[in-house]
Design an enzyme around this catalytic site. Structure first.
Site, PDB file in Angstrom:
ATOM      1  N   GLY A 240       5.690  11.496  -7.744  1.00 67.42           N
ATOM      2  CA  GLY A 240       6.390  12.467  -6.904  1.00 67.42           C
ATOM      3  C   GLY A 240       7.617  11.870  -6.241  1.00 67.42           C
ATOM      4  CG  PHE A 241       8.486   8.597  -6.829  1.00 67.66           C
ATOM      5  CD1 PHE A 241       7.779   7.471  -6.450  1.00 67.66           C
ATOM      6  CD2 PHE A 241       8.368   9.053  -8.130  1.00 67.66           C
ATOM      7  CE1 PHE A 241       6.971   6.796  -7.363  1.00 67.66           C
ATOM      8  CE2 PHE A 241       7.568   8.392  -9.043  1.00 67.66           C
ATOM      9  CZ  PHE A 241       6.867   7.261  -8.658  1.00 67.66           C
ATOM     10  N   GLY A 468      -0.860   9.156  -8.269  1.00 63.92           N
ATOM     11  CA  GLY A 468      -0.910   7.873  -8.949  1.00 63.92           C
ATOM     12  C   GLY A 468      -1.146   6.693  -8.028  1.00 63.92           C
ATOM     13  CG  ASN A 614      -8.145  -0.441  -3.624  1.00 67.73           C
ATOM     14  OD1 ASN A 614      -7.561  -1.347  -4.218  1.00 67.73           O
ATOM     15  ND2 ASN A 614      -9.140   0.236  -4.167  1.00 67.73           N
ATOM     16  CE  LYS A 616      -7.798  -4.121  -9.307  1.00 71.29           C
ATOM     17  NZ  LYS A 616      -8.776  -3.963 -10.413  1.00 71.29           N
ATOM     18  CB  THR A 617      -4.489   1.180  -4.793  1.00 70.11           C
ATOM     19  OG1 THR A 617      -5.142   1.076  -3.525  1.00 70.11           O
ATOM     20  CG2 THR A 617      -5.530   1.483  -5.862  1.00 70.11           C
ATOM     21  CD  GLN A 621       1.662   3.712  -3.820  1.00 68.59           C
ATOM     22  OE1 GLN A 621       2.256   4.339  -2.965  1.00 68.59           O
ATOM     23  NE2 GLN A 621       1.726   4.034  -5.085  1.00 68.59           N
ATOM     24  N   GLY A 684       0.549   2.260   6.361  1.00 71.86           N
ATOM     25  CA  GLY A 684       1.111   2.952   5.202  1.00 71.86           C
ATOM     26  C   GLY A 684       1.898   2.018   4.311  1.00 71.86           C
ATOM     27  CD  GLU A 687       7.961   7.112   1.695  1.00 74.48           C
ATOM     28  OE1 GLU A 687       9.096   6.848   1.260  1.00 74.48           O
ATOM     29  OE2 GLU A 687       7.418   8.217   1.578  1.00 74.48           O
TER      30      GLU A 687
END
Length: 720
Positions: A240-241, A468, A614, A616-617, A621, A684, A687
């Site tokens: 999306g971004f 994703g 997490n 890994k995720t 990101q 977060g 971004e």
């Protein structure tokens, strides 16, 4: 043991890698038809003639919709800060309702056919004639006429402390430069796609969106039906971004075509369709002026920006956001201005504002370090504030000293030769650069239901978006930790407006916002069980019920009003302090002095994103943001014809994004230090990864070559 922070595999991984996951365009419906857009080829004017004869004669064509025969459509709602879903209108154009053209690429007709091939063939045969009206499309020539950005509580256009211009004029050491960034275009791996189907006055839409609830509200307004009669389904979104945060023409026109034909309609945008109907990042012209004492203490910081919006939509971009918070200058002047152009409106793109704003301010800090003969990290740390520089507010969480210390040690920063152009490896000039990463952190509200069953399973239901980033996996970990159950026992339902309402996935807000409600629901559930019940599952069994379920928030009319009140209260509380994700970007480049070729050879990013849910995720990101920033630094640029407003490179053959050969091994680490003011300490990660990247590359190129590039992208011609 806690599963928070564990590097668990994404739950949707097998479905996506085996092709079992169905994206928006991949749902088969009985009687499914296909649509294609016909785009305006002028930037402003009126349609005087539309000849659909040849298009209608193509075998398989069902109808060609124009402003002459399209069903009625209500105008897009005006922006109302008390109803955030009104922010979702990509443009204010009322598609196919009149003969007006507002930007090159605006859809002026939609072909519906039995096959996609027939629809595309027919769309190419529609003949359109126009009466031209004066238009303004050249950003560079209009920038001197920019107007000051109006005040907004989310993105205030101006801020002052002291007299920055006077202090700058009196400073012993100064830098004062103009930096520019070009327009950028969205290129998610899944282009925008919609399948729309009406059942009477009930609308179901399979949509590639990162704003499920806002999209639902928007469609309800445009088609004059109750919100409850619109369902938006988006379990998988291929990126999306920010490009899929708004509702763009394709979505509305697919639903309009479905209403006109009485059949399901699938509309999949081509890559060129995306460029011509979906907004991208605004270009920018920025001035950064820094004044300092000879010891490096900043006395003045001036950051101004000019960006663009569309005459029929778009919003100012918060280019100067980070400059309000990063450096403890005695005098600060922040100012943002905009120009309105007859182009497809701009929209959010990963870290809108900060991604291009950090390029300018972090390049300028590097330039000041060179003027002072000081190490760039030392200069930054000398001006690291204890409180927010503009207004003295407390930082909820700020560990920039720690991330720079860790990064400098791991990257070997202290071993670099300080003089530009001093290091070679064979024919290559080698340079290192650093920059600060910064992105504000916000919290929104989310509704959830949480069910604990006697068989030990847990069901979390929330209509959040999965683009994703592993959102369902992260929320399963948060739920398991809150209830003390194995993570494999938690099932998560998401991606559907029939589920409890979640906020849009943007601004790195979704994980923390949903987590707040999950934690509240878990506490509610515990209170319903006997006091002191250690084993919650056993307590449910002893209660003799199949399950216990609790809710946070409500999707009823009253519940939405209450949710709005919660959101406003949270926003007002959060304004008392400054909360942000931060980091340090370390880049090493190699530059061929004969050809100007730039190769990034090493990258390290050290980040403070609060608690890592997490490992890994989160790392994925952050790496993704860095890769996107490398594209911004070295190759990405939307070319707009300054005479016509036409995008001249609307494809991945001509708009260059990074490929594997452009990206080195990217090392990422995090402090994993909780923010005490957020749920579980989450700040977060989505971004902040792109911020500071372009500046780190530009600073490394300067260190390698002695040439300062202030206009992105850094292409060969700028180094020869």
């Amino acid at each position: 043991m806690s599963v928070i922070g564990a590097p668990l595999d994404r739950r949707d991984g097998p479905a996506k890698t085996t092709g079992a996951a169905r994206f928006a365009a991949e749902h088969l419906r009985p009687g499914l038809t296909h649509a294609a857009l016909v785009h305006a080829t002028i930037s402003r004017g009126r349609v005087t003639r539309l000849d659909t004869t040849a298009a209608s004669a193509v075998p398989g064509v069902i109808t060609v919709l124009t402003h002459h025969n399209a069903p009625p459509l209500k105008p897009a709602p005006k922006v109302n800060p008390l109803n955030l879903s009104t922010l979702v209108s990509g443009t204010s154009v009322n598609y196919l309702q009149d003969d007006e053209v507002h930007f090159d690429g605006q859809p002026v007709a939609v072909v519906v056919a039995e096959t996609s091939a027939a629809a595309k063939e027919a769309a190419a045969l529609v003949r359109v004639e126009y009466a031209l009206l004066p238009s303004t499309v050249d950003f560079e020539s209009m920038a001197p006429h920019a107007k000051k950005q109006p005040y907004s509580p989310v993105s205030p256009g101006e801020a002052k402390k002291g007299d920055a211009e006077k202090a700058f004029g009196e400073a012993p050491v100064t830098v004062d430069h103009r930096y520019t960034t070009p327009p950028h275009q969205h290129n998610a791996i899944e282009p925008h796609a919609t399948i729309a189907e009406w059942d009477g006055d009930r609308l179901t839409v399979h949509e590639s969106t990162q704003s499920i609830d806002w999209c639902r509200n928007h469609l309800a307004v445009r088609f004059g039906v109750p919100v409850a009669d619109v369902r938006v389904i988006a379990p998988f979104v291929g990126g999306g971004f920010g490009g899929k945060a708004m509702v763009w023409p394709g979505t509305v026109l697919a639903a309009l075509a479905a209403r006109a034909t009485g059949r399901p309609v699938r509309l999949v945008l081509t890559r060129e369709d995306v460029y011509r109907t979906v907004g991208g990042r605004t270009p920018s012209i920025q001035r950064v002026a820094l004044g300092a004492d000879r010891d490096g203490s900043l006395t003045a910081l001036i950051h101004t920006s000019v960006t663009r919006t569309g005459r029929v939509g778009g919003a100012p971009e918060q280019v100067t956001s980070q400059s309000r918070h990063l450096y403890g200058a005695d005098h600060i002047l922040i100012q943002a201005s905009t120009v309105e152009l007859d182009l497809v409106p701009n929209t959010s793109m990963r870290a809108p504002g900060e991604s291009i704003g950090t390029f300018a301010v972090e390049s300028a800090v590097d330039e000041l370090a060179a003027e002072l003969g000081m190490d760039p990290i030392e200069l930054r740390m000398r001006n690291e504030p204890e409180r927010n520089p503009l207004d003295g507010k407390e930082f909820t969480h700020r560990r920039l000293r720690e991330v720079y210390e860790a990064g400098a040690s791991r990257f070997g920063w202290r071993d670099r030769a300080p003089e530009p152009g001093a290091t070679r490896d064979g024919r290559w000039l080698v340079g290192m650069g650093v920059a600060t990463a910064y992105h504000p952190a916000w919290l929104f509200t989310a509704n959830v239901t949480l069910r604990l069953s006697a068989d030990g399973t847990v069901l979390l239901r929330c209509g959040f978006q999965e683009m994703g980033m592993g959102a369902a996996t992260a929320q399963a970990q948060i739920t398991a930790d809150a209830l003390g159950v194995p993570v494999d026992a938690v099932r998560v339902e998401y991606g559907d407006s029939a589920l409890p309402v979640a906020p849009t996935a943007g601004g790195s807000t979704q994980t923390a916002s949903v987590a707040a409600s999950v934690l509240e629901a878990a506490e509610k559930l515990k209170r319903r069980l006997p006091k002191g019940a250690g084993d919650l599952v056993a307590a449910v069994r002893r209660a003799g019920v199949p399950h216990m379920e609790v809710s946070v928030g409500s999707d009823s009319r009253f519940g939405r009003l209450a949710g709005q009140a919660r959101l406003i209260g949270r926003f007002l509380r959060d304004r008392r302090r400054v909360r942000a994700a931060t980091g340090a970007q370390f880049c090493e480049v190699r530059v061929d002095p004969d050809t100007g070729e730039v190769r990034i050879s090493r990258w390290l990013g050290v980040f403070d994103i609060g608690t890592v849910v997490n490992a890994k995720t989160a790392a994925s990101q952050l790496r993704g943001g860095i890769v996107m920033g490398i594209g911004m630094a070295l190759s990405e640029e939307t070319l707009v014809d300054p005479r016509t407003g036409r995008i001249m490179n609307p494809s991945l053959a001509e708009y260059h994004v990074p490929v594997h050969a452009d990206v080195p091994r990217i090392e990422v680490s995090t402090l994993d230090d909780p923010d005490p003011t957020t749920p579980l300490g989450i700040v977060g990660a989505g971004e902040v990864g792109i911020t500071g990247v372009a500046a780190a590359v530009a600073n490394a190129v300067f260190h390698a070559t002695g040439k300062r590039v202030r206009d992105l992208p850094i292409t060969l011609d700028k180094l020869l």
